[in-house]
Design an enzyme around this catalytic site. Structure first.
Site, PDB file in Angstrom:
ATOM      1  N   LYS A  16       2.101   0.707   3.025  1.00  0.00           N
ATOM      2  CA  LYS A  16       2.805  -0.449   3.604  1.00  0.00           C
ATOM      3  C   LYS A  16       2.778  -1.634   2.644  1.00  0.00           C
ATOM      4  CE  LYS A  16       0.026  -0.290   7.116  1.00  0.00           C
ATOM      5  NZ  LYS A  16      -0.697   0.963   6.853  1.00  0.00           N
ATOM      6  N   LYS A  18       2.667  -1.775  -0.595  1.00  0.00           N
ATOM      7  CA  LYS A  18       3.638  -1.652  -1.688  1.00  0.00           C
ATOM      8  C   LYS A  18       5.039  -2.000  -1.185  1.00  0.00           C
ATOM      9  CE  LYS A  18       6.613   1.102  -4.338  1.00  0.00           C
ATOM     10  NZ  LYS A  18       6.990   2.053  -5.337  1.00  0.00           N
ATOM     11  N   GLY A  40      -6.290  -2.607   4.624  1.00  0.00           N
ATOM     12  CA  GLY A  40      -6.417  -2.707   3.177  1.00  0.00           C
ATOM     13  C   GLY A  40      -5.080  -2.354   2.575  1.00  0.00           C
ATOM     14  N   HIS A  41      -4.353  -3.370   2.133  1.00  0.00           N
ATOM     15  CA  HIS A  41      -3.008  -3.142   1.601  1.00  0.00           C
ATOM     16  C   HIS A  41      -3.017  -3.373   0.089  1.00  0.00           C
ATOM     17  CE1 HIS A  41      -1.219  -4.046   5.845  1.00  0.00           C
ATOM     18  NE2 HIS A  41      -2.019  -3.023   5.808  1.00  0.00           N
ATOM     19  N   GLN A 223      -2.575  -0.935   9.842  1.00  0.00           N
ATOM     20  CA  GLN A 223      -2.940   0.357  10.440  1.00  0.00           C
ATOM     21  C   GLN A 223      -1.689   1.246  10.598  1.00  0.00           C
ATOM     22  OE1 GLN A 223      -4.578  -2.624  12.196  1.00  0.00           O
ATOM     23  NE2 GLN A 223      -5.922  -2.319  10.479  1.00  0.00           N
ATOM     24  N   ARG A 304     -10.541   9.676   1.939  1.00  0.00           N
ATOM     25  CA  ARG A 304      -9.653   9.903   3.083  1.00  0.00           C
ATOM     26  C   ARG A 304      -9.490  11.401   3.315  1.00  0.00           C
ATOM     27  NH1 ARG A 304      -5.386   5.527   0.644  1.00  0.00           N
ATOM     28  NH2 ARG A 304      -6.427   3.651   1.411  1.00  0.00           N
ATOM     29  N   VAL A 413       7.993   6.689  -5.707  1.00  0.00           N
ATOM     30  CA  VAL A 413       7.514   7.728  -6.636  1.00  0.00           C
ATOM     31  C   VAL A 413       6.366   7.222  -7.518  1.00  0.00           C
ATOM     32  CG1 VAL A 413       9.653   9.082  -6.664  1.00  0.00           C
ATOM     33  CG2 VAL A 413       9.402   7.148  -8.247  1.00  0.00           C
ATOM     34  N   GLY A 414       5.765   6.113  -7.121  1.00  0.00           N
ATOM     35  CA  GLY A 414       4.638   5.565  -7.873  1.00  0.00           C
ATOM     36  C   GLY A 414       4.239   4.245  -7.264  1.00  0.00           C
TER      37      GLY A 414
END
Ligand code: GDP
Ligand code: IMO
Ligand code: MG
Length: 429
Positions: A16, A18, A40-41, A223, A304, A413-414
């Site tokens: 999220k 990004k 944590g973004h 979240q 994770r 893609v990155g």
């Protein structure tokens, strides 16, 4: 009116940060409506990596107004650590960051109670971030919390002292923990009260005015949908509403302020903390995804749990938030697999289940029904258009659209801003 909601359609950490940073280049305002610094973004901008927890991911653009809405629970210690981190990088927050006067405050006893109650749950612990989020929302609902506006009143310290005394009774007599020392807490919160004053605003009014003036407002979900306290895998959820509806009460706006909902979706599935996970690969496949996707928590550093794409989860996540388009994230992580699996339904005995069930007992018995597709071997992290993607990657995207019933409008893609393929314009980008 131009409000775009960004929600996670899985169990959080979908990327999220990004996408909010990417879309914020066109936004006038970025608004958080729920959660706290359990989020944590990660944003990668101009070769630098930023981990944001409470401050909206629009802060990296100098002209964007950033709002922490009333539905967020605010830990002042975390907030000012983040302000300091940004200032060290030359990013100023004055006049561009606003905190709702109605938001509830996280206190040290919330964090202590979070940790103690997790310990008391033993085997049945939730695996929380221990940031005090659940206990703070408990106080809000129980109507014994303190809000940011209370912090600015003369009797704040007296009220806080009373609460510390009360919470100490709980900590000592129920959990057998150590009582908190009131003096140090009162001192630091008096200082936070002075520091926070210039940031405090009636943010519901601010957002309403921005929408009425036709400004572009991005609503930043934290979240993910399956962590929603009402709609997620209860009790293995967070204590807020990370679905689109959470923004209405969490910001104080009506439904017509929102015209589009983008579901941020990982090309596979991850989960931090405990709870059922039908497509989990607790084996070499999961390890390979974790290594390729650097799947370790931004907030807690925990590894994770990883598994294949779960179409039942995303179909559900998209439905409960009225998602109008998906942004498919971390697609590059699947590069190199010979075959890739996508779960299109669950099997419970002979029964096919297409809609995410409420009962965790049922969920534990569900087995994934997979569609297997050939993988791609080419590096896709430099692809700029959909056409440049290998045919197997395009087939993967199409399968996701078919299984979820939602168009994939963006493909990431990155981690960098530049590594983003836009198939259909969102927010005029
Ligand atoms: P959030 O909580 O939804 O904002 O997601 P996190 O920041 O916790 O986790 C997503 C991680 O994936 C971060 O480290 C991002 O920098 C990274 N990321 C985002 N999009 C992509 C992508 O398309 N490819 C790769 N390889 N990494 C990505
Ligand atoms: P972002 O915004 C992934 C999980 C925790 C735990 C459960 C309850 O980065 O996507 P809490 O501390 O909220 O009471 O923990 O929710 N959790 C997240 N998982 N991403 C997040 O945020 C999360 N925030 C909370 O791991 O399972
Ligand atoms: Mg995250």
């Amino acid at each position: 009116m131009s409000g775009l909601v960004i929600v996670g359609t899985q169990w959080g950490d979908e990327g999220k940060g990004k996408m909010i940073d990417y879309l914020a280049s066109r936004a006038d305002m970025v608004v958080r409506g729920q959660g706290g610094n359990n989020a944590g973004h990660t944003v990668v901008a101009n070769g630098k990596k930023y981990a944001l927890h409470l401050i909206p991911s629009g802060i990296l653009y100098p002209d964007t107004v950033n709002v922490i809405g009333n539905g967020v629970v605010v830990d002042p210690e975390g907030l000012f650590q983040e302000v300091a981190m940004l200032e060290e990088q030359g990013i100023q927050t004055d006049g561009r960051l606003f905190v709702s006067d109605r938001a509830h405050i996280v206190f040290p006893y919330h964090k202590v109670i979070d940790a103690l109650s997790e310990k008391a749950r033993g085997e049945e612990s939730i695996g929380t971030t221990k940031k005090g989020i659940g206990p703070c929302y408990m106080d809000k609902i129980e109507r014994c919390g303190l809000r940011i506006c209370d912090m600015l009143e003369e009797d704040f310290s007296r009220r806080l002292e009373g609460l510390i005394r009360e919470k100490n009774r709980l900590i000592v007599s129920v959990y057998g923990g150590e009582p908190l020392e009131a003096e140090g807490i009162l001192e630091s919160y008096e200082q936070y009260a002075r520091l926070i004053r210039p940031y405090v605003a009636d943010t519901s009014l601010m957002v309403d005015q921005a929408l009425r003036e036709g400004k572009k407002v991005l609503f930043e979900g934290a979240q993910g949908s399956l962590l929603d306290v009402d709609l997620g895998t209860y009790p293995y959820v967070t204590s807020s509403h990370p679905t689109a509806g959470g923004f209405l009460t969490g910001v104080g706006i009506g439904p017509f302020g929102i015209h589009e909902v983008i579901g941020i979706t990982k090309a596979y599935t991850t989960r931090v903390g405990k709870g059922p996970f039908v497509t989990e690969e607790d084996n070499e496949t999961g390890d390979r995804i974790r290594a390729a996707g650097h799947e370790f928590g931004t907030t807690t550093g925990r590894p994770r749990r990883c598994g294949w794409f779960d179409g039942v989860v995303v179909r559900y996540g998209a439905r409960i938030s009225g998602v109008t388009g998906l942004s498919l994230m971390l697609t590059d992580v699947l590069t190199g697999f010979e075959t890739i699996k996508l779960c299109e339904a669950y099997k419970l005995g002979d029964q096919v289940i297409e809609h995410f069930p409420a009962s965790l007992k049922t969920l534990e018995k569900c087995r994934p029904v997979y569609r297997e597709l050939p993988g791609w071997q080419e590096d896709i992290s430099g692809c700029k258009t959909y056409e440049e993607l290998p045919s197997q990657a395009k087939a993967y995207v199409q399968a996701i659209e078919e299984i979820t019933g939602v168009a994939v409008k963006i493909i990431s893609v990155g981690p960098d801003r530049s590594q983003t393929i836009v198939r259909e314009r969102v927010f005029e980008i």
